[in-house]
Design an enzyme around this catalytic site. Structure first.
Site, PDB file in Angstrom:
ATOM      1  N   HIS A  82       0.853  -1.196   0.000  1.00 36.31           N
ATOM      2  CA  HIS A  82       0.000   0.000   0.000  1.00 36.31           C
ATOM      3  C   HIS A  82       0.883   1.238   0.000  1.00 36.31           C
ATOM      4  O   HIS A  82       1.817   1.359   0.790  1.00 36.31           O
ATOM      5  CB  HIS A  82      -0.894   0.044   1.233  1.00 36.31           C
ATOM      6  CG  HIS A  82      -1.712   1.303   1.307  1.00 36.31           C
ATOM      7  ND1 HIS A  82      -2.882   1.468   0.581  1.00 36.31           N
ATOM      8  CD2 HIS A  82      -1.500   2.477   1.957  1.00 36.31           C
ATOM      9  CE1 HIS A  82      -3.365   2.680   0.809  1.00 36.31           C
ATOM     10  NE2 HIS A  82      -2.548   3.312   1.626  1.00 36.31           N
ATOM     11  N   ASP A 161     -15.373   2.618   7.110  1.00 32.61           N
ATOM     12  CA  ASP A 161     -14.327   3.575   6.734  1.00 32.61           C
ATOM     13  C   ASP A 161     -14.861   4.614   5.755  1.00 32.61           C
ATOM     14  O   ASP A 161     -14.537   5.797   5.854  1.00 32.61           O
ATOM     15  CB  ASP A 161     -13.127   2.849   6.120  1.00 32.61           C
ATOM     16  CG  ASP A 161     -12.038   3.830   5.689  1.00 32.61           C
ATOM     17  OD1 ASP A 161     -11.530   4.557   6.557  1.00 32.61           O
ATOM     18  OD2 ASP A 161     -11.741   3.896   4.482  1.00 32.61           O
ATOM     19  N   ARG A 168     -14.973  12.784   8.305  1.00 31.76           N
ATOM     20  CA  ARG A 168     -13.681  13.427   8.627  1.00 31.76           C
ATOM     21  C   ARG A 168     -13.371  14.541   7.624  1.00 31.76           C
ATOM     22  O   ARG A 168     -12.824  15.578   7.982  1.00 31.76           O
ATOM     23  CB  ARG A 168     -12.556  12.392   8.602  1.00 31.76           C
ATOM     24  CG  ARG A 168     -12.570  11.457   9.811  1.00 31.76           C
ATOM     25  CD  ARG A 168     -11.671  10.251   9.582  1.00 31.76           C
ATOM     26  NE  ARG A 168     -10.295  10.654   9.302  1.00 31.76           N
ATOM     27  CZ  ARG A 168      -9.447   9.942   8.576  1.00 31.76           C
ATOM     28  NH1 ARG A 168      -9.827   8.794   8.015  1.00 31.76           N
ATOM     29  NH2 ARG A 168      -8.205  10.363   8.388  1.00 31.76           N
ATOM     30  N   SER A 183      -7.908   3.929   9.016  1.00 29.24           N
ATOM     31  CA  SER A 183      -8.540   3.966   7.694  1.00 29.24           C
ATOM     32  C   SER A 183      -7.784   3.089   6.704  1.00 29.24           C
ATOM     33  O   SER A 183      -8.369   2.249   6.012  1.00 29.24           O
ATOM     34  CB  SER A 183      -8.593   5.413   7.193  1.00 29.24           C
ATOM     35  OG  SER A 183      -9.085   5.465   5.880  1.00 29.24           O
ATOM     36  N   LYS A 187      -8.764  -1.456   5.576  1.00 28.13           N
ATOM     37  CA  LYS A 187      -8.949  -1.996   4.218  1.00 28.13           C
ATOM     38  C   LYS A 187      -7.924  -3.090   3.919  1.00 28.13           C
ATOM     39  O   LYS A 187      -8.213  -4.064   3.241  1.00 28.13           O
ATOM     40  CB  LYS A 187      -8.875  -0.869   3.187  1.00 28.13           C
ATOM     41  CG  LYS A 187     -10.022   0.137   3.320  1.00 28.13           C
ATOM     42  CD  LYS A 187     -10.083   1.110   2.178  1.00 28.13           C
ATOM     43  CE  LYS A 187      -9.011   2.177   2.208  1.00 28.13           C
ATOM     44  NZ  LYS A 187      -9.246   3.225   3.213  1.00 28.13           N
TER      45      LYS A 187
END
Length: 441
Positions: A82, A161, A168, A183, A187
């Site tokens: 990621h 999320d 947010r 967050s 995932k």
């Protein structure tokens, strides 16, 4: 249990229990807890923070709010990567095939771009015919047969999320390290991989602008991964300069292919080799040094490029453009951007470079914006290089001539030219594991 009491507890800086955190997330997803109460809680977390244990529980609760992908039908170790997002960041298109060519499975769900950062799914969709939405069966089949698949995120992956992020975004609570960590990692946990390599960007084009904030975020995310039984490691990489020389969707696929051919820019190649080595290391393929040599070999012998072409074909894309990137459609118009004075490029505001690319049509200004896959920027000069007044520093590509003026203005504002040659910036600042932070510079 009352949400009022949970808000008051966090407002006072106290540690929330697992029961309280799960009550809060579950109630919000079901609609039992209204936006105004969750907004108050997000601000309390923003101001008072969360312990590593609280953050891990929050992440797990958010991950379990929707589908949890079971990858057990994919043989072998599965490794995910990621990136926290940047400009010119086409690393997945390079790294995933390298890792798969070494025998490690990559079953990856990626996102789209918004604002100044590009998204891997948008880049892949620049390949003619490429499908990024597959059924679960198709996804597993492609990974088992080719070693890798990169698709868009499932509609019901961590729905909490999506709700929390939307809130947010409008309550000035986006840049809270525990909330960012929860967050991202919710995932990743829901996606079901065995190992997670995090590319945490730092600098002007990154979410985290300072090195210390980037390291803190990486530590939080690694702690969550390890707490959840996933082998996790993070690299802190430089996003103070765009990565590579090409920004824009088909342009970035072209540069990814060139990198897999051994002809890519030095900065992109180095970051990709480090990321690939980290993923192979997490999968138990050897020491970091041995894993790096394995990754280098996949470029030298062409096996990584072959893997990318095979995956593209398996997902309906035309592999011809991978073998010959000159077949990609070209933007009908281009414009050279000239240096306004002589000297050295001392800084490039990476976020502004990304905005310039978006203004040309390469990114979304809003979620509904249509992307022009041919649009983007080719940087001809980067930080540290000497330029003469009137020399070309970049070429802009667009489908409409009237898009050039604003984009050129934005790009020129991004580039600082000074008299002194700047010191070379490192590409990778640190490695973060469960054992701690190893600073590399």
């Amino acid at each position: 249990m009352r949400m009022y009491d949970v808000i008051a507890k966090k407002r006072n800086g106290e540690i929330l229990t697992e029961e309280e955190i799960r009550f809060m997330v579950g109630g919000y997803v079901k609609g039992d807890i209204p936006d105004y109460q969750m907004s108050a809680m997000l601000m309390a977390i923003y101001l008072k923070g969360m312990s590593d244990e609280e953050t891990a529980i929050l992440t797990d609760a958010v991950a379990h709010s929707g589908d949890m992908v079971d990858l057990s039908r994919i043989e072998g170790i599965k490794v995910d990567k990621h990136s926290t997002g940047g400009v010119g960041d086409k690393t997945t298109l390079v790294v995933a095939p390298m890792v798969a060519a070494c025998g490690v499975k990559v079953a990856k769900m990626s996102g789209r771009g918004l604002g100044h950062t590009g998204g891997t799914v948008d880049k892949m969709e620049a390949i003619p015919g490429m499908r990024t939405t597959l059924t679960e069966e198709e996804f597993f089949s492609v990974v088992n047969s080719t070693g890798l698949s990169v698709i868009g995120q499932s509609g019901n992956l961590a729905p909490a999320d999506k709700k929390l992020y939307a809130l947010r975004d409008v309550t000035a609570t986006v840049d809270s390290i525990p909330l960012i960590a929860a967050s991202i990692m919710s995932k990743k946990l829901a996606a079901g991989n065995d190992c997670i390599l995090l590319d945490v960007k730092t600098g002007s084009g990154a979410f985290m602008k300072t090195l210390e904030d980037s390291i803190t975020l990486a530590e939080k995310m690694v702690a969550i991964g390890e707490h959840s039984g996933k082998k996790t490691m993070a690299l802190i990489t430089n996003m103070d300069i765009p990565l590579g020389s090409l920004i824009g969707n088909s342009l970035e696929v072209i540069e990814a292919v060139e990198t897999l051919q051994g002809k890519g820019p030095g900065d992109l190649t180095e970051v990709c080799l480090s990321l690939a080595a980290g993923m192979l290391f997490l999968a138990g393929k050897g020491s970091l040094e041995e894993c790096r040599k394995m990754a280098e070999q996949t470029i030298a012998d062409g096996s990584a490029l072959k893997k990318l072409a095979v995956m593209v074909e398996a997902q309906g894309g035309d592999p011809a453009v991978i073998h010959d990137p000159s077949l990609f459609a070209k933007a009908p118009f281009e414009k050279e951007v000239k240096a306004l004075k002589s000297g050295y490029i001392t800084h490039m505001n990476t976020e502004q470079c990304g905005i310039a690319s978006s203004l040309l049509g390469a990114g979304r200004i809003t979620k509904e914006s249509q992307i022009d896959y041919t649009a983007g920027i080719a940087l001809k000069k980067k930080v540290g290089q000497k330029v003469e007044e009137g020399e070309t520093i970049a070429v802009l590509y667009a489908s409409k001539r009237d898009l050039f003026a604003d984009a050129e203005n934005e790009l020129l504002k991004a580039v600082t030219i000074g008299e002194q040659k700047p010191d070379e910036e490192p590409l990778i600042y640190a490695r973060v594991t469960g054992a701690g932070v190893q600073r590399l510079v």
